[in-house]
Design a protein around this motif. Structure first.
Motif, PDB file in Angstrom:
ATOM      1  N   PRO A 120      34.504  75.687  38.570  1.00 31.69           N
ATOM      2  CA  PRO A 120      34.215  75.519  37.140  1.00 31.69           C
ATOM      3  C   PRO A 120      35.268  76.224  36.283  1.00 31.69           C
ATOM      4  N   ASN A 121      35.665  75.551  35.214  1.00 34.85           N
ATOM      5  CA  ASN A 121      36.629  76.064  34.225  1.00 34.85           C
ATOM      6  C   ASN A 121      38.085  75.984  34.671  1.00 34.85           C
ATOM      7  N   GLU A 122      38.363  75.567  35.903  1.00 37.37           N
ATOM      8  CA  GLU A 122      39.747  75.333  36.288  1.00 37.37           C
ATOM      9  C   GLU A 122      40.274  74.096  35.557  1.00 37.37           C
ATOM     10  N   TRP A 123      41.592  73.963  35.532  1.00 37.42           N
ATOM     11  CA  TRP A 123      42.221  72.814  34.885  1.00 37.42           C
ATOM     12  C   TRP A 123      42.864  71.921  35.937  1.00 37.42           C
ATOM     13  N   VAL A 124      42.681  70.614  35.780  1.00 39.02           N
ATOM     14  CA  VAL A 124      43.344  69.659  36.669  1.00 39.02           C
ATOM     15  C   VAL A 124      44.290  68.800  35.837  1.00 39.02           C
ATOM     16  N   LEU A 125      45.414  68.428  36.435  1.00 36.36           N
ATOM     17  CA  LEU A 125      46.372  67.543  35.785  1.00 36.36           C
ATOM     18  C   LEU A 125      46.311  66.188  36.465  1.00 36.36           C
ATOM     19  N   GLY A 126      46.166  65.143  35.665  1.00 33.81           N
ATOM     20  CA  GLY A 126      46.035  63.798  36.202  1.00 33.81           C
ATOM     21  C   GLY A 126      47.166  62.895  35.758  1.00 33.81           C
ATOM     22  N   ARG A 127      47.620  62.052  36.668  1.00 37.84           N
ATOM     23  CA  ARG A 127      48.644  61.052  36.375  1.00 37.84           C
ATOM     24  C   ARG A 127      47.962  59.739  36.013  1.00 37.84           C
ATOM     25  N   ALA A 128      48.411  59.110  34.946  1.00 37.53           N
ATOM     26  CA  ALA A 128      47.762  57.898  34.453  1.00 37.53           C
ATOM     27  C   ALA A 128      47.804  56.784  35.498  1.00 37.53           C
ATOM     28  N   VAL A 129      46.675  56.078  35.613  1.00 35.22           N
ATOM     29  CA  VAL A 129      46.570  54.914  36.492  1.00 35.22           C
ATOM     30  C   VAL A 129      46.405  53.681  35.607  1.00 35.22           C
ATOM     31  N   PRO A 130      47.322  52.712  35.684  1.00 36.63           N
ATOM     32  CA  PRO A 130      47.246  51.564  34.773  1.00 36.63           C
ATOM     33  C   PRO A 130      46.107  50.590  35.069  1.00 36.63           C
ATOM     34  N   SER A 131      45.754  50.435  36.352  1.00 31.14           N
ATOM     35  CA  SER A 131      44.742  49.450  36.719  1.00 31.14           C
ATOM     36  C   SER A 131      43.851  50.000  37.809  1.00 31.14           C
ATOM     37  N   ILE A 132      42.597  49.603  37.796  1.00 28.69           N
ATOM     38  CA  ILE A 132      41.659  50.023  38.831  1.00 28.69           C
ATOM     39  C   ILE A 132      42.128  49.550  40.207  1.00 28.69           C
ATOM     40  N   LEU A 133      42.915  48.480  40.231  1.00 27.11           N
ATOM     41  CA  LEU A 133      43.431  47.969  41.509  1.00 27.11           C
ATOM     42  C   LEU A 133      44.389  48.952  42.160  1.00 27.11           C
ATOM     43  N   GLU A 134      44.995  49.819  41.363  1.00 22.60           N
ATOM     44  CA  GLU A 134      45.941  50.794  41.898  1.00 22.60           C
ATOM     45  C   GLU A 134      45.273  52.096  42.313  1.00 22.60           C
ATOM     46  N   ALA A 135      43.987  52.209  42.089  1.00 20.14           N
ATOM     47  CA  ALA A 135      43.255  53.406  42.510  1.00 20.14           C
ATOM     48  C   ALA A 135      43.097  53.402  44.026  1.00 20.14           C
ATOM     49  N   THR A 136      43.169  54.585  44.613  1.00 17.24           N
ATOM     50  CA  THR A 136      43.093  54.732  46.067  1.00 17.24           C
ATOM     51  C   THR A 136      41.774  55.364  46.463  1.00 17.24           C
ATOM     52  N   ASP A 137      41.150  54.821  47.486  1.00 18.97           N
ATOM     53  CA  ASP A 137      39.871  55.356  47.955  1.00 18.97           C
ATOM     54  C   ASP A 137      39.986  56.819  48.357  1.00 18.97           C
ATOM     55  N   SER A 138      38.909  57.573  48.053  1.00 26.21           N
ATOM     56  CA  SER A 138      38.738  58.961  48.474  1.00 26.21           C
ATOM     57  C   SER A 138      39.720  59.934  47.833  1.00 26.21           C
ATOM     58  N   LYS A 139      40.419  59.521  46.793  1.00 24.01           N
ATOM     59  CA  LYS A 139      41.240  60.437  46.008  1.00 24.01           C
ATOM     60  C   LYS A 139      40.410  60.941  44.822  1.00 24.01           C
ATOM     61  N   ILE A 140      40.800  62.097  44.279  1.00 25.06           N
ATOM     62  CA  ILE A 140      40.075  62.658  43.143  1.00 25.06           C
ATOM     63  C   ILE A 140      40.684  62.139  41.847  1.00 25.06           C
ATOM     64  N   TYR A 141      39.807  61.730  40.925  1.00 25.14           N
ATOM     65  CA  TYR A 141      40.251  61.169  39.656  1.00 25.14           C
ATOM     66  C   TYR A 141      39.489  61.799  38.497  1.00 25.14           C
ATOM     67  N   ILE A 142      40.135  61.797  37.343  1.00 23.18           N
ATOM     68  CA  ILE A 142      39.454  62.058  36.084  1.00 23.18           C
ATOM     69  C   ILE A 142      39.013  60.694  35.572  1.00 23.18           C
ATOM     70  N   VAL A 143      37.724  60.492  35.436  1.00 22.92           N
ATOM     71  CA  VAL A 143      37.172  59.192  35.068  1.00 22.92           C
ATOM     72  C   VAL A 143      36.611  59.289  33.647  1.00 22.92           C
ATOM     73  N   VAL A 144      37.257  58.578  32.733  1.00 26.58           N
ATOM     74  CA  VAL A 144      36.799  58.577  31.346  1.00 26.58           C
ATOM     75  C   VAL A 144      35.884  57.371  31.144  1.00 26.58           C
ATOM     76  N   LEU A 145      34.594  57.647  31.014  1.00 26.57           N
ATOM     77  CA  LEU A 145      33.614  56.587  30.794  1.00 26.57           C
ATOM     78  C   LEU A 145      33.417  56.392  29.294  1.00 26.57           C
ATOM     79  N   ARG A 146      32.460  55.582  28.927  1.00 25.43           N
ATOM     80  CA  ARG A 146      32.224  55.315  27.503  1.00 25.43           C
ATOM     81  C   ARG A 146      31.488  56.464  26.810  1.00 25.43           C
ATOM     82  N   ASP A 147      30.867  57.339  27.611  1.00 19.08           N
ATOM     83  CA  ASP A 147      30.096  58.430  27.000  1.00 19.08           C
ATOM     84  C   ASP A 147      30.346  59.785  27.642  1.00 19.08           C
ATOM     85  N   SER A 148      31.277  59.869  28.598  1.00 16.12           N
ATOM     86  CA  SER A 148      31.505  61.140  29.283  1.00 16.12           C
ATOM     87  C   SER A 148      32.836  61.117  30.032  1.00 16.12           C
TER      88      SER A 148
END
Length: 255
Positions: free
Chosen positions: A151-179
């Motif tokens: 908790p409270n640590e910072w993560v740096l994320g690289r932009a992913v242009p398409s869901i097709l380029e996402a890789t299984d079992s990797k950690i992502y920052i997921v920006v939803l419509r409400d969270s």
């Protein structure tokens, strides 16, 4: 010697010319003033409002506009999750914005608001690993990603242009419509419309999310830690964990 125009100014002009608009008619279409001449000369920066209009009207990919992607157009059928706004510092380099826990609560609702982004702290990392890509920092909230992310640590994320380029079992920052969530992502076989978000802490159950509900996706590839545990403290924690496991085993044997 004539200075080189910023790539976003060159590509903005390219869009206008391909659409066969004059500087006057294109400015009117985008509702940005009398003419686009100053933008094309590099005298006026492209605002978030302009980027949003280019996306909404012509499916222009913001990453392509700033030279960060080869994909000019956003294909909504491919599950676009690219950044909606990128920020540039005075030297023309893209900044890494930091989104703390409080700001993350408002992030989904301000995702198209350039003015809001300008209230966030920004910095640059002069390392080759952070070139030629868009990065953003988010603060981890809660304990769902223990033990890897505290908790409270910072993560740096690289932009992913398409869901097709996402890789299984990797950690992502997921920006939803409400969270905004930090989770492992798993695609669901034979169902391109859903993905599963998984916590590293097994006390939290996986959740299924509609791809259409994902606004942005950032692949976590580094983190910022502002405290180093003492080795003796780590040893003590391991001993405590082992004692708890032994106690659980003894209790189970009595049942």
């Amino acid at each position: 010697m004539k200075s080189q125009l910023p790539i976003e100014a060159q590509r903005f002009k390219k869009i206008r010319e391909e659409l066969r608009h004059t500087q006057l008619s294109f400015a009117e279409l985008l509702n940005i003033g009398a003419t686009t001449a100053d933008i094309e000369r590099g005298k006026t920066k492209i605002t978030g409002k302009i980027v949003m209009e280019l996306m909404a009207q012509f499916n222009i990919n913001p990453l392509w506009l700033y030279g960060k992607s080869y994909e000019k157009n956003i294909d909504t059928s491919r599950g676009d999750v690219s950044p909606k706004i990128v920020t540039i510092n005075p030297t023309g380099e893209e900044s890494i914005l930091l989104v703390n826990q409080k700001a993350a609560a408002g992030y989904p609702n301000n995702i198209h608001d350039m003015g809001w982004y300008q209230t966030l702290p920004a910095f640059n990392i002069p390392l080759p690993e952070y070139r030629n890509a868009s990065y953003r920092g988010f603060q981890v909230e809660g304990d769902s990603m223990l033990p890897n992310l505290k908790p409270n640590e910072w993560v740096l994320g690289r932009a992913v242009p398409s869901i097709l380029e996402a890789t299984d079992s990797k950690i992502y920052i997921v920006v939803l419509r409400d969270s905004v969530l930090v989770k492992k992502l798993q695609k669901i076989p034979n169902n391109p419309h859903l993905v599963k978000l998984v916590s590293l802490n097994d006390q939290y159950m996986p959740i299924d999310i509609k791809v259409n509900d994902i606004q942005e996706l950032w692949h976590v590839n580094s983190k910022l830690t502002f405290g180093v545990d003492d080795p003796s403290e780590n040893s003590l924690l391991r001993q405590l964990q082992q004692s708890m496991d032994d106690l659980k085993g003894q209790i189970s044997s009595l049942k």
